[in-house]
Motif scaffolding. Structure first.
Motif, mmCIF file in Angstrom:
data_model
loop_
_atom_site.group_PDB
_atom_site.id
_atom_site.type_symbol
_atom_site.label_atom_id
_atom_site.label_comp_id
_atom_site.label_asym_id
_atom_site.label_seq_id
_atom_site.Cartn_x
_atom_site.Cartn_y
_atom_site.Cartn_z
ATOM 1 N N UNK A 334 -55.355 -72.746 -15.533
ATOM 2 C CA UNK A 334 -56.358 -72.542 -16.590
ATOM 3 C C UNK A 334 -55.772 -72.910 -17.943
ATOM 4 N N UNK A 335 -56.644 -72.938 -18.926
ATOM 5 C CA UNK A 335 -56.178 -73.181 -20.284
ATOM 6 C C UNK A 335 -55.765 -71.817 -20.822
ATOM 7 N N UNK A 336 -54.545 -71.694 -21.369
ATOM 8 C CA UNK A 336 -54.100 -70.384 -21.823
ATOM 9 C C UNK A 336 -53.517 -69.616 -20.642
ATOM 10 N N UNK A 337 -53.119 -68.362 -20.886
ATOM 11 C CA UNK A 337 -52.456 -67.579 -19.835
ATOM 12 C C UNK A 337 -53.052 -66.189 -19.793
ATOM 13 N N UNK A 338 -53.318 -65.674 -18.589
ATOM 14 C CA UNK A 338 -53.759 -64.285 -18.457
ATOM 15 C C UNK A 338 -52.502 -63.461 -18.195
ATOM 16 N N UNK A 339 -51.870 -62.992 -19.302
ATOM 17 C CA UNK A 339 -50.579 -62.312 -19.180
ATOM 18 C C UNK A 339 -50.645 -61.043 -18.344
ATOM 19 N N UNK A 340 -51.783 -60.318 -18.443
ATOM 20 C CA UNK A 340 -51.839 -59.026 -17.747
ATOM 21 C C UNK A 340 -51.788 -59.201 -16.234
ATOM 22 N N UNK A 341 -52.257 -60.332 -15.728
ATOM 23 C CA UNK A 341 -52.210 -60.567 -14.281
ATOM 24 C C UNK A 341 -50.750 -60.716 -13.821
ATOM 25 N N UNK A 342 -49.952 -61.448 -14.602
ATOM 26 C CA UNK A 342 -48.521 -61.602 -14.280
ATOM 27 C C UNK A 342 -47.841 -60.229 -14.335
ATOM 28 N N UNK A 343 -48.160 -59.467 -15.395
ATOM 29 C CA UNK A 343 -47.531 -58.159 -15.558
ATOM 30 C C UNK A 343 -47.854 -57.262 -14.360
ATOM 31 N N UNK A 344 -49.140 -57.244 -13.984
ATOM 32 C CA UNK A 344 -49.570 -56.361 -12.897
ATOM 33 C C UNK A 344 -48.828 -56.690 -11.593
ATOM 34 N N UNK A 345 -48.792 -57.962 -11.229
ATOM 35 C CA UNK A 345 -48.170 -58.335 -9.945
ATOM 36 C C UNK A 345 -46.649 -58.157 -9.982
ATOM 37 N N UNK A 346 -46.012 -58.616 -11.064
ATOM 38 C CA UNK A 346 -44.543 -58.547 -11.114
ATOM 39 C C UNK A 346 -44.023 -57.122 -11.314
ATOM 40 N N UNK A 347 -44.869 -56.230 -11.849
ATOM 41 C CA UNK A 347 -44.396 -54.853 -12.072
ATOM 42 C C UNK A 347 -44.661 -53.936 -10.886
ATOM 43 N N UNK A 348 -45.602 -54.310 -10.000
ATOM 44 C CA UNK A 348 -45.949 -53.366 -8.926
ATOM 45 C C UNK A 348 -45.440 -53.764 -7.551
ATOM 46 N N UNK A 349 -45.327 -55.060 -7.279
ATOM 47 C CA UNK A 349 -44.965 -55.483 -5.917
ATOM 48 C C UNK A 349 -43.484 -55.262 -5.622
ATOM 49 N N UNK A 350 -43.190 -55.018 -4.345
ATOM 50 C CA UNK A 350 -41.790 -54.819 -3.950
ATOM 51 C C UNK A 350 -41.046 -56.150 -4.083
ATOM 52 N N UNK A 351 -39.709 -56.096 -4.150
ATOM 53 C CA UNK A 351 -38.934 -57.334 -4.282
ATOM 54 C C UNK A 351 -39.114 -58.266 -3.080
ATOM 55 N N UNK A 352 -39.088 -57.755 -1.824
ATOM 56 C CA UNK A 352 -39.320 -58.679 -0.699
ATOM 57 C C UNK A 352 -40.719 -59.309 -0.775
ATOM 58 N N UNK A 353 -41.708 -58.516 -1.250
ATOM 59 C CA UNK A 353 -43.074 -59.029 -1.370
ATOM 60 C C UNK A 353 -43.125 -60.138 -2.429
ATOM 61 N N UNK A 354 -42.433 -59.945 -3.548
ATOM 62 C CA UNK A 354 -42.426 -60.967 -4.605
ATOM 63 C C UNK A 354 -41.772 -62.251 -4.109
ATOM 64 N N UNK A 355 -40.741 -62.083 -3.282
ATOM 65 C CA UNK A 355 -40.063 -63.261 -2.758
ATOM 66 C C UNK A 355 -41.042 -64.075 -1.897
ATOM 67 N N UNK A 356 -41.832 -63.374 -1.065
ATOM 68 C CA UNK A 356 -42.826 -64.051 -0.223
ATOM 69 C C UNK A 356 -43.897 -64.704 -1.096
ATOM 70 N N UNK A 357 -44.244 -64.044 -2.208
ATOM 71 C CA UNK A 357 -45.249 -64.601 -3.130
ATOM 72 C C UNK A 357 -44.729 -65.894 -3.750
ATOM 73 N N UNK A 358 -43.419 -65.919 -4.096
ATOM 74 C CA UNK A 358 -42.841 -67.135 -4.681
ATOM 75 C C UNK A 358 -42.892 -68.290 -3.678
ATOM 76 N N UNK A 359 -42.629 -67.969 -2.411
ATOM 77 C CA UNK A 359 -42.677 -69.019 -1.386
ATOM 78 C C UNK A 359 -44.109 -69.536 -1.222
ATOM 79 N N UNK A 360 -45.077 -68.585 -1.193
ATOM 80 C CA UNK A 360 -46.485 -68.972 -1.038
ATOM 81 C C UNK A 360 -46.931 -69.817 -2.236
ATOM 82 N N UNK A 361 -46.459 -69.438 -3.419
ATOM 83 C CA UNK A 361 -46.834 -70.149 -4.650
ATOM 84 C C UNK A 361 -46.346 -71.598 -4.597
#
Length: 466
Positions: A334-361
């Motif tokens: 998108x144009x611009x950034x929705x910062x709160x979405x990044x904050x929500x996901x990176x602050x709540x998900x477990x580290x193994x879950x974030x690692x899987x998210x990075x791979x999916x991304x």
């Protein structure tokens, strides 16, 4: 601020992360055996740490400082998921195994970062088996031989087997008595005792001589050596709380310190830091953060202060897919950034879950999430978000990089060097040393030896196990 060619190959995988529910009973206010002889929080006996820790105070190390293409061993190649070794979830991570609790200090349960041996992907994993040549200083990012990463994680300091607090207290007293100080005797004892044992030596010293060991040491030492010894005698939770307080005191804030501590500790560690900060300094950590930071960076740190990240070890692949999609739509899509979405996901998900998210991304967008964060954010919030992602990929590699930049170039950021070496010495310093060699083609000991001198160098090398 974005970095040209951020590593398409991220950090190597790292085994298990802490299970939920490791709570600990914290001592009521005033039970910390500290501040009696400690630098009063006002004038601190500690030298102020250079602000901005890293070179290029605005964001992560000034571009080019980060490992260029091929930097961190092991993150997904754009367009294809790497073959991560199946790492069984472990018992989790926390404070080092320790002996009996001491003077009201809770001792977290003995834990290890679990899991089988972490296998480190090698340069063969590069496209066409080539190793990229652009790298700071023209070096390749890792050795051609696999660095065998030890199972789980371990510190370089283990509790001394035949420990006698009274005898150690007596040796320290002799080392400081009379004309001159026998620094070698101090180094020998301090570097070969666990933090828990050092607390017992401190209590024995007061019982035997009616004097405060910390005050005596402070009067005998100065500069970096003093900072290092005082850090070693602080209980781990107190040291983190003290470092945060120190980072926000006086003019200016050392944002790097806030990021390094709050974005890398476990829930249990963070909750204990918050309680200790309140009981020792009579202040609310969250309020201090709010008054010292602002904007999206403030929100990220307040989220971190809650110590409420999911710590479930199992990975939900559907959620990883959905989160990757949401992050893409909140940033690159998108144009611009929705910062709160990044904050929500990176602050709540477990580290193994974030690692899987990075791979999916990276499968979904052919982009690396770390470099997307670099393009969408700048300044400290960028550093904070990247720190969380780097810890999800490989925590020891994050600390290895912090150590490298504390010594690279002119001058040394001694406070960062001391803080990381001391705070990781009983947790994962062995793995940090392995990652350091792999990422920079030299050992941590060699770099410390060439950047420091005297008893300070001797003690650092003794802790690092050189």
């Amino acid at each position: 601020m974005s970095y040209p060619g951020y590593p398409p190959t991220g950090y190597p995988p790292f085994p298990g992360y802490p299970p939920a529910g490791q709570e600990s009973s914290f001592p009521p206010p005033g039970q910390y055996p500290y501040p009696s002889g400690f630098p009063p929080m006002g004038g601190g006996a500690y030298p102020p740490a250079p602000s901005g820790g890293y070179p290029g105070a605005g964001g992560y190390p000034a571009s080019g400082g980060y490992p260029a293409p091929g930097g961190y061993p092991g993150a997904p190649q754009p367009g294809g998921a790497p073959s991560y070794p199946g790492v069984p979830p472990g018992q989790g991570y926390g404070a080092p195994p320790s002996g009996a609790g001491f003077s009201g200090y809770p001792q977290p349960p003995a834990q290890t970062y679990g899991g089988g041996p972490a296998q480190v992907p090698l340069p063969g994993g590069f496209p066409g088996g080539q190793m990229p040549s652009q790298y700071p200083g023209g070096q390749a990012p890792y050795p051609s031989q696999p660095a065998a990463v030890t199972q789980g994680t371990q510190g370089t300091i283990q509790p001394a087997a035949s420990f006698d607090a009274l005898r150690d207290a007596e040796i320290l007293r002799k080392a400081m008595k009379g004309f001159g100080t026998d620094e070698q005797a101090i180094v020998d004892i301090v570097a070969s005792r666990s933090n828990d044992q050092r607390q017992k030596i401190k209590a024995a010293f007061k019982t035997m001589y009616g004097k405060d060991l910390i005050k005596d040491l402070k009067s005998e030492l100065s500069g970096n050596m003093e900072e290092l010894i005082l850090a070693l005698f602080m209980p781990p939770t107190y040291y983190d709380a003290w470092s945060l307080r120190n980072a926000m005191q006086g003019a200016g804030t050392q944002e790097r310190v806030l990021i390094e501590i709050l974005c890398t500790r476990t829930n249990q560690e963070i909750r204990e830091i918050v309680r200790c900060y309140q009981s020792e300094f009579g202040r609310d950590l969250e309020k201090d953060i709010k008054s010292d930071t602002s904007g999206h960076f403030e929100r990220l740190l307040v989220s971190m202060c809650q110590g409420n990240r999911d710590e479930n070890q199992s990975v939900n692949h559907q959620m990883a897919q959905d989160d990757a999609q949401r992050l893409y739509q909140a940033g690159e899509g998108r144009l611009g950034t929705d910062e709160s979405c990044f904050n929500m996901i990176l602050a709540t998900r477990s580290f193994p879950q974030l690692k899987a998210t990075m791979e999916a991304y990276s499968r979904m967008s052919n982009r690396d999430l770390l470099s997307s964060v670099g393009r969408e954010f700048s300044g400290y919030v960028e550093s904070g978000l990247k720190t969380i992602l780097q810890c999800a990929l490989n925590r020891p590699a994050f600390f290895a990089e912090r150590l490298y930049y504390s010594m690279k170039g002119a001058g040394t950021d001694d406070s960062t060097l001391v803080r990381i070496v001391v705070s990781r010495s009983e947790i994962d310093l062995v793995q940090i040393k392995q990652m350091f060699t792999q990422m920079y083609q030299k050992t941590l000991g060699t770099m410390i030896a060439s950047d420091t001198s005297g008893d300070y160098r001797k003690l650092l090398l003794a802790i690092v196990g050189q």
